[in-house]
Write an enzyme that holds these catalytic residues in place. Structure first.
Site, PDB file in Angstrom:
ATOM      1  N   SER A  94     -69.890  89.418  64.154  1.00 57.72           N
ATOM      2  CA  SER A  94     -71.318  89.482  64.505  1.00 57.72           C
ATOM      3  C   SER A  94     -71.806  90.914  64.722  1.00 57.72           C
ATOM      4  O   SER A  94     -72.995  91.126  64.964  1.00 57.72           O
ATOM      5  CB  SER A  94     -71.578  88.661  65.780  1.00 57.72           C
ATOM      6  OG  SER A  94     -70.914  89.250  66.883  1.00 57.72           O
ATOM      7  N   SER A  95     -70.922  91.894  64.647  1.00 60.67           N
ATOM      8  CA  SER A  95     -71.338  93.264  64.994  1.00 60.67           C
ATOM      9  C   SER A  95     -70.410  94.292  64.334  1.00 60.67           C
ATOM     10  O   SER A  95     -69.268  93.980  63.969  1.00 60.67           O
ATOM     11  CB  SER A  95     -71.264  93.408  66.525  1.00 60.67           C
ATOM     12  OG  SER A  95     -71.449  94.742  66.928  1.00 60.67           O
ATOM     13  N   ASP A 107     -64.118  82.553  72.532  1.00 59.29           N
ATOM     14  CA  ASP A 107     -63.563  83.742  73.191  1.00 59.29           C
ATOM     15  C   ASP A 107     -62.108  83.892  72.746  1.00 59.29           C
ATOM     16  O   ASP A 107     -61.274  83.034  73.045  1.00 59.29           O
ATOM     17  CB  ASP A 107     -63.651  83.560  74.713  1.00 59.29           C
ATOM     18  CG  ASP A 107     -63.115  84.771  75.462  1.00 59.29           C
ATOM     19  OD1 ASP A 107     -62.627  85.729  74.799  1.00 59.29           O
ATOM     20  OD2 ASP A 107     -63.170  84.769  76.706  1.00 59.29           O
ATOM     21  N   SER A 157     -56.593  97.435  63.379  1.00 57.83           N
ATOM     22  CA  SER A 157     -55.955  98.180  64.478  1.00 57.83           C
ATOM     23  C   SER A 157     -56.853  99.383  64.775  1.00 57.83           C
ATOM     24  O   SER A 157     -58.077  99.242  64.906  1.00 57.83           O
ATOM     25  CB  SER A 157     -54.535  98.589  64.056  1.00 57.83           C
ATOM     26  OG  SER A 157     -53.930  99.391  65.021  1.00 57.83           O
ATOM     27  N   TYR A 211     -55.443 100.867  75.592  1.00 62.29           N
ATOM     28  CA  TYR A 211     -55.972 100.482  74.272  1.00 62.29           C
ATOM     29  C   TYR A 211     -54.938 100.733  73.167  1.00 62.29           C
ATOM     30  O   TYR A 211     -54.692  99.862  72.320  1.00 62.29           O
ATOM     31  CB  TYR A 211     -57.252 101.275  74.015  1.00 62.29           C
ATOM     32  CG  TYR A 211     -57.861 101.071  72.652  1.00 62.29           C
ATOM     33  CD1 TYR A 211     -58.425  99.844  72.296  1.00 62.29           C
ATOM     34  CD2 TYR A 211     -57.895 102.105  71.710  1.00 62.29           C
ATOM     35  CE1 TYR A 211     -58.997  99.656  71.042  1.00 62.29           C
ATOM     36  CE2 TYR A 211     -58.462 101.934  70.459  1.00 62.29           C
ATOM     37  CZ  TYR A 211     -59.011 100.711  70.133  1.00 62.29           C
ATOM     38  OH  TYR A 211     -59.583 100.523  68.891  1.00 62.29           O
ATOM     39  N   LYS A 228     -53.294  98.062  70.273  1.00 65.18           N
ATOM     40  CA  LYS A 228     -53.478  98.233  68.828  1.00 65.18           C
ATOM     41  C   LYS A 228     -52.151  98.525  68.126  1.00 65.18           C
ATOM     42  O   LYS A 228     -51.972  98.172  66.957  1.00 65.18           O
ATOM     43  CB  LYS A 228     -54.488  99.361  68.556  1.00 65.18           C
ATOM     44  CG  LYS A 228     -55.912  98.993  68.965  1.00 65.18           C
ATOM     45  CD  LYS A 228     -56.439  97.832  68.130  1.00 65.18           C
ATOM     46  CE  LYS A 228     -57.903  97.539  68.372  1.00 65.18           C
ATOM     47  NZ  LYS A 228     -58.415  96.439  67.540  1.00 65.18           N
TER      48      LYS A 228
HETATM   49  N1  LIG Z   1     -65.830 101.619  66.190  1.00 65.02           N
HETATM   50  C1  LIG Z   1     -64.749 102.360  66.253  1.00 65.02           C
HETATM   51  O1  LIG Z   1     -64.830 103.591  66.389  1.00 65.02           O
HETATM   52  C2  LIG Z   1     -63.394 101.726  66.101  1.00 65.02           C
HETATM   53  C3  LIG Z   1     -62.298 102.577  65.859  1.00 65.02           C
HETATM   54  C4  LIG Z   1     -61.039 102.007  65.737  1.00 65.02           C
HETATM   55  C5  LIG Z   1     -60.871 100.633  65.820  1.00 65.02           C
HETATM   56  N2  LIG Z   1     -61.943  99.836  66.049  1.00 65.02           N
HETATM   57  C6  LIG Z   1     -61.709  98.396  66.161  1.00 65.02           C
HETATM   58  O2  LIG Z   1     -62.534  97.720  65.225  1.00 65.02           O
HETATM   59  C7  LIG Z   1     -62.878  96.427  65.742  1.00 65.02           C
HETATM   60  C8  LIG Z   1     -64.392  96.263  65.686  1.00 65.02           C
HETATM   61  O3  LIG Z   1     -64.961  97.257  66.503  1.00 65.02           O
HETATM   62  P1  LIG Z   1     -66.513  97.625  66.456  1.00 65.02           P
HETATM   63  O4  LIG Z   1     -66.623  99.036  66.821  1.00 65.02           O
HETATM   64  O5  LIG Z   1     -67.113  97.106  65.211  1.00 65.02           O
HETATM   65  O6  LIG Z   1     -66.997  96.777  67.733  1.00 65.02           O
HETATM   66  P2  LIG Z   1     -68.333  95.943  68.044  1.00 65.02           P
HETATM   67  O7  LIG Z   1     -69.496  96.483  67.330  1.00 65.02           O
HETATM   68  O8  LIG Z   1     -68.402  95.856  69.533  1.00 65.02           O
HETATM   69  O9  LIG Z   1     -67.935  94.495  67.492  1.00 65.02           O
HETATM   70  C9  LIG Z   1     -66.916  93.764  68.126  1.00 65.02           C
HETATM   71  C10 LIG Z   1     -66.980  92.327  67.677  1.00 65.02           C
HETATM   72  O10 LIG Z   1     -65.915  91.609  68.302  1.00 65.02           O
HETATM   73  C11 LIG Z   1     -66.461  90.507  69.040  1.00 65.02           C
HETATM   74  N3  LIG Z   1     -65.638  90.282  70.223  1.00 65.02           N
HETATM   75  C12 LIG Z   1     -65.340  91.170  71.214  1.00 65.02           C
HETATM   76  N4  LIG Z   1     -64.603  90.592  72.154  1.00 65.02           N
HETATM   77  C13 LIG Z   1     -64.411  89.295  71.763  1.00 65.02           C
HETATM   78  C14 LIG Z   1     -63.748  88.179  72.327  1.00 65.02           C
HETATM   79  N5  LIG Z   1     -63.136  88.256  73.516  1.00 65.02           N
HETATM   80  N6  LIG Z   1     -63.754  87.016  71.644  1.00 65.02           N
HETATM   81  C15 LIG Z   1     -64.403  86.914  70.453  1.00 65.02           C
HETATM   82  N7  LIG Z   1     -65.046  87.934  69.867  1.00 65.02           N
HETATM   83  C16 LIG Z   1     -65.064  89.100  70.525  1.00 65.02           C
HETATM   84  C17 LIG Z   1     -67.899  90.946  69.390  1.00 65.02           C
HETATM   85  O11 LIG Z   1     -68.785  89.863  69.629  1.00 65.02           O
HETATM   86  P3  LIG Z   1     -69.028  89.252  71.105  1.00 65.02           P
HETATM   87  O12 LIG Z   1     -69.087  90.400  72.065  1.00 65.02           O
HETATM   88  O13 LIG Z   1     -70.291  88.466  71.009  1.00 65.02           O
HETATM   89  O14 LIG Z   1     -67.853  88.360  71.380  1.00 65.02           O
HETATM   90  C18 LIG Z   1     -68.268  91.633  68.081  1.00 65.02           C
HETATM   91  O15 LIG Z   1     -68.600  90.681  67.091  1.00 65.02           O
HETATM   92  C19 LIG Z   1     -62.310  96.358  67.157  1.00 65.02           C
HETATM   93  O16 LIG Z   1     -61.084  95.658  67.109  1.00 65.02           O
HETATM   94  C20 LIG Z   1     -62.075  97.818  67.523  1.00 65.02           C
HETATM   95  O17 LIG Z   1     -61.042  97.987  68.450  1.00 65.02           O
HETATM   96  C21 LIG Z   1     -63.206 100.348  66.198  1.00 65.02           C
END
Ligand SMILES: NC(=O)c1ccc[n+]([C@@H]2O[C@H](COP(=O)([O-])OP(=O)(O)OC[C@H]3O[C@@H](n4cnc5c(N)ncnc54)[C@H](OP(=O)(O)O)[C@@H]3O)[C@@H](O)[C@H]2O)c1
Length: 335
Positions: A44-45, A98, A178, A192, A196
């Site tokens: 969703s995001s 969740d 990851s 964190y 990962k």
């Molecule tokens: N952005 C970065 O810089 C970055 C870098 C390295 C890795 N990552 C990884 O990439 C992934 C996506 O990150 P993003 O930056 O795109 O984050 P984001 O925009 O916050 O999106 C996170 C998504 O995960 C869902 N989510 C979170 N907790 C959840 C739970 N307990 N149960 C079900 N759904 C859950 C959220 O929806 P709801 O809150 O509605 O549940 C949302 O859809 C994550 O695993 C993050 O660790 C991100």
């Protein structure tokens, strides 16, 4: 003489890598997503939502899983618009769950998703979150929450999907999102990074188990990516963590998503964008799976050179940590 040898060595690596890339291109079995079902947790995001657009534009039907229903509804509408631009476009559905919650509820979501859109062909485990804090400031429950959502939740969804994939015998693709912090422990990321890194070792073992079933496993290592999750992560982030991670730049979620989907369809074990990601995966390959000639040759021939380069990165990181420490000591003295 020495320089001449080094140049010859680099030319030889370049030539071998070019030949391997060409050989890979012509020998790889091409897979596509037309008419297939892709389930994306965290769809969703941010990165997950971009993955949803990417697979929808390739003709897949999409299931989005996350907690917040309003965000899921909005994402469903947006991805549906992408689907309408594709001639053989699929359907888009969502489920609220969740991933840190009960395994039964998560398995039921997978069952319901498959009942309406058919067996999952590609699973993208993207749901997760990051928190950066100094070790002694981390509330003990955060260690558990990060493991529950980032690691255990992904394992439970994958189990439910893989059981059906194996029974069908028609192959498939599993992706774990990851982080570069899953390969390299960074200041502020003790909790964190561990969650990962756990995904990486689980993925290596699963890759070995699923290979005979034509099910590929890919681990994506995003760098800092411009998403709502990244904005949240930056709140209260130690200055050291900010300065260190800034070195690799800020990427767009669409770029990470496109590469993730391509790498997964090509059966690559690692998916990265940017030079740092390439260097880190080559350096940390260890006894990890060998899935293509290009990355294997990079690991064999470049890891020594990359280890040397890593000295300069690590040196600049420790200078940042030392400088910020000295600043704090000086400001305490002046109080
Ligand atoms: N952005 C970065 O810089 C970055 C870098 C390295 C890795 N990552 C990884 O990439 C992934 C996506 O990150 P993003 O930056 O795109 O984050 P984001 O925009 O916050 O999106 C996170 C998504 O995960 C869902 N989510 C979170 N907790 C959840 C739970 N307990 N149960 C079900 N759904 C859950 C959220 O929806 P709801 O809150 O509605 O549940 C949302 O859809 C994550 O695993 C993050 O660790 C991100």
């Amino acid at each position: 003489m020495g320089l001449c040898c080094l140049l010859n060595y680099l030319w030889a690596i370049l030539a071998i890598t070019a030949m391997a890339t060409i050989a890979n291109f012509f020998t790889k079995k091409k897979r596509d997503l037309l008419g297939k079902h892709v389930l994306i947790t965290g769809g969703s995001s941010g990165i997950g939502l971009s993955v949803a657009h990417e697979v929808a534009s390739r003709g897949a039907s999409v299931t989005l899983v996350a907690r917040n229903v309003a965000r899921l509804e909005k994402a469903q509408g947006e991805v549906q618009a992408t689907v309408s631009n594709v001639s053989a476009g699929g359907k888009v559905q969502f489920f609220s769950a969740d991933l840190g919650g009960s395994a039964e509820q998560i398995a039921a979501v997978v069952r319901d998703a498959e009942a309406s859109l058919g067996p999952v062909y590609m699973l993208v485990n993207c749901a997760g979150f990051a928190r950066a804090q100094k070790f002694e400031d981390i509330p003990p429950e955060l260690f558990k929450e990060l493991m529950d959502v980032n690691y255990t939740g992904a394992m439970v969804v994958t189990q439910a999907v893989v059981r059906v994939m194996k029974a069908r015998g028609e192959g498939g693709a599993v992706v774990f999102v990851s982080s570069q912090a899953g390969l390299l422990g960074l200041y502020g990321f003790t909790a964190y990074s561990a969650s990962k890194a756990a995904l990486v070792k689980a993925a290596e073992a699963l890759h070995m188990e699923l290979r005979p079933h034509d099910i590929t496993v890919t681990v994506c290592y995003p760098p800092d990516t411009d998403t709502p999750g990244f904005v949240e992560e930056n709140k209260g982030k130690p200055v050291e963590t900010k300065l260190i991670s800034e070195a690799a730049g800020l990427f767009k979620p669409e770029e990470v998503a496109r590469k993730l989907v391509e790498d997964s369809l090509n059966g690559a074990f690692s998916s990265t964008v940017g030079f740092e990601g390439f260097m880190l995966t080559a350096l940390c390959a260890g006894m990890g799976p060998i899935t293509d000639a290009t990355s294997f040759l990079a690991q064999v021939f470049l890891s020594g050179l990359f280890r040397f380069v890593s000295f300069f990165y690590l040196w600049s990181f420790s200078r940042i940590v030392e400088r910020e420490h000295q600043k704090r000591v000086a400001s305490k003295k002046s109080e």
